[in-house]
Design an enzyme around this catalytic site. Structure first.
Site, PDB file in Angstrom:
ATOM      1  N   LYS A 144       0.779  -0.918   0.146  1.00 20.53           N
ATOM      2  CA  LYS A 144      -0.214   0.013   0.093  1.00 20.53           C
ATOM      3  C   LYS A 144       0.812   1.134  -0.071  1.00 20.53           C
ATOM      4  O   LYS A 144       2.181   1.197   0.609  1.00 20.53           O
ATOM      5  CB  LYS A 144      -0.837  -0.068   1.296  1.00 20.53           C
ATOM      6  N   ASP A 153      -6.755   3.916  -5.002  1.00 18.14           N
ATOM      7  CA  ASP A 153      -7.613   3.916  -3.674  1.00 18.14           C
ATOM      8  C   ASP A 153      -8.456   5.021  -3.545  1.00 18.14           C
ATOM      9  O   ASP A 153      -8.508   6.025  -4.341  1.00 18.14           O
ATOM     10  CB  ASP A 153      -6.514   3.349  -2.615  1.00 18.14           C
TER      11      ASP A 153
HETATM   12  N1  GLU Z   1      -7.111   0.028  -3.504  1.00 24.97           N
HETATM   13  C1  GLU Z   1      -7.814  -1.338  -3.661  1.00 24.97           C
HETATM   14  C2  GLU Z   1      -7.900  -2.247  -2.694  1.00 24.97           C
HETATM   15  O1  GLU Z   1      -7.951  -1.852  -1.418  1.00 24.97           O
HETATM   16  C3  GLU Z   1      -7.196  -1.743  -5.029  1.00 24.97           C
HETATM   17  C4  GLU Z   1      -5.649  -2.211  -5.102  1.00 24.97           C
HETATM   18  C5  GLU Z   1      -5.220  -2.717  -6.362  1.00 24.97           C
HETATM   19  O2  GLU Z   1      -5.964  -2.716  -7.337  1.00 24.97           O
HETATM   20  O3  GLU Z   1      -3.958  -2.986  -6.367  1.00 24.97           O
HETATM   21  O4  GLU Z   1      -7.803  -3.573  -2.789  1.00 24.97           O
END
Ligand code: GLU
Length: 441
Positions: free
Chosen positions: A118, A158
């Protein structure tokens, strides 16, 4: 837990996420002395590495602004680091550590080979112009580009990061790397390597999961009243699919209050959610101003005060408290599928589980987003693109499989399913086994 609390006493969200998982896996862990011997838990709760960097950019008034950027590469036992970027004023290392930890389990559930990561920044997109967003994204990538790659670490969107931001980030990446490496980011535009249905995927996947959960409980979504929170990309996808499946979305919300829609959300209102998001105003009241009569705005209230059958938190962590859970139940709600990451506070989850309300956690319900990112990576690696039918079928299959994993590991002696336990144990078993097989590193 005691050791982590002493080491990171201020990292509230991170400790909350770890505590929930450790409680769920305790029994299974104790049945596997080989995990204990290899200190799997001690290793799994610490990120592999954290990059922290300064991001300096110039605003529209010509003033110099400085924010902090982060990328947390949490775990790569089953694949390259994968997870979104969050741009929000409240971003801290604790928030991103909780999200990276959750992502590791979520990605394991998708059936695809992706590790957990993240990142993001305390940059606040609210009130920023398009040019300011672009300059910030470019400055952010100036520091990040060296840490990422299609087989190394693949960021995506996100909260506060959607298709527009991914575009600006990718443009700068390409200029710095001097390579057209589409697989380095997901959530790209459709004409330059993005997967069809990626924008809808988190919301669509959440509704597919909800359908399977209801089916298992002998219920049907058709005709049911649904409350959503938020009005961003995730809520937009969820509202679209909920309507398509015959449910009635009667509430959406924002930081300023709730919009009640007694006759159910219309396609025009769903389209308007995108306009509201692009405006960077972060006010749901705009929906009531645009559709007077059909939409009633109440300041300072959440979606959870509206009488519904199903609650779908789609906004932010800890957005649904124990009091909210009690109010939902008192108003007749019997199902809550968490679409946001850790959207429900521990007291709310406890209340749902002990008062006969069907509950499933975000890491299972919202995994369709990152799963479709995984499908985007596959298309990029093969230099092809699939049509909507193919992506939708694969997404549906993945959500069905996630539901099956929850049932496999979460079925209780009385036949009910503890989806929190099921999701945590299924994700943990996969990651822990891979770590064990790869030795002490
Ligand atoms: N932010 C999204 C999640 O919490 C997607 C992350 C992504 O596609 O890498 O899963």
């Amino acid at each position: 837990m005691a050791r982590l609390q002493a080491k990171y006493p201020l990292e509230k969200e991170y400790l909350q996420a770890v505590q929930e998982v450790l409680e769920s896996i305790e029994d299974v862990y104790n049945q596997h002395p080989e995990f204990e011997k290899a200190k799997i838990v001690e290793r799994l709760v610490e990120p592999d590495r954290i990059f922290t960097f300064r991001v300096t950019w110039i605003d529209d008034k010509g003033e110099v602004q400085t924010n902090t950027g982060y990328r947390i590469q949490f775990n790569s036992a089953i694949g390259p680091y994968k997870g979104g970027l969050r741009f929000h004023k409240a971003v801290t290392p604790s928030m991103l550590k909780f999200l990276g930890f959750e992502q590791t389990f979520k990605n394991a559930l998708t059936t695809l080979p992706m590790g957990g990561a993240k990142g993001g920044s305390d940059f606040d997109p609210v009130g920023k112009s398009n040019d300011e967003i672009m300059r910030f994204c470019q400055a952010f990538m100036l520091e990040l580009w060296n840490c990422i790659g299609p087989d190394q670490d693949i960021p995506a969107g996100d909260v506060g990061v959607g298709g527009r931001e991914i575009g600006y980030l990718y443009g700068m990446y390409k200029k710095l790397a001097r390579q057209y490496n589409t697989g380095v980011l997901t959530g790209k535009g459709g004409t330059w390597g993005g997967s069809i249905l990626r924008p809808e995927a988190t919301g669509f996947g959440a509704l597919y999961f909800t359908q399977h959960l209801l089916q298992k409980a002998g219920k049907d979504i058709k005709g049911k009243k649904v409350a959503l929170s938020g009005f961003g990309n995730v809520a937009w996808g969820a509202a679209t699919k909920a309507r398509e499946l015959g449910a009635k979305v009667v509430a959406i919300s924002g930081p300023d209050g709730v919009c009640e829609i007694p006759d159910g959300i219309t396609p025009e209102m769903i389209d308007y959610m995108l306009v509201m998001r692009a405006s960077n105003r972060n006010k749901v009241q705009d929906m009531a101003d645009k559709f007077p009569g059909a939409v009633k705005f109440t300041a300072g209230k959440k979606s959870w005060c509206v009488p519904v059958d199903i609650a779908l938190p789609c906004a932010f962590q800890n957005e649904l408290s124990e009091e909210d859970a009690k109010e939902l139940k008192a108003n007749g709600c019997w199902c809550c599928c968490e679409v946001s990451n850790m959207g429900c506070q521990p007291g709310a989850i406890h209340f749902f589980q002990h008062n006969g309300i069907l509950f499933a956690p975000g890491k299972a319900v919202n995994a369709g987003g990152v799963a479709t990112s995984g499908l985007e990576m596959t298309q990029n690696a093969e230099h092809i693109s699939w049509d909507a039918k193919e992506v939708d079928e694969k997404l549906h299959f993945i959500m069905k499989s996630i539901h099956e994993q929850c049932v496999k590991y979460g079925t209780q002696p009385d036949g009910s399913v503890d989806y929190v336990k099921g999701a945590n144990i299924a994700g943990f078993m996969k990651v822990a086994t891979a770590m064990l097989e790869q030795g002490t590193i």
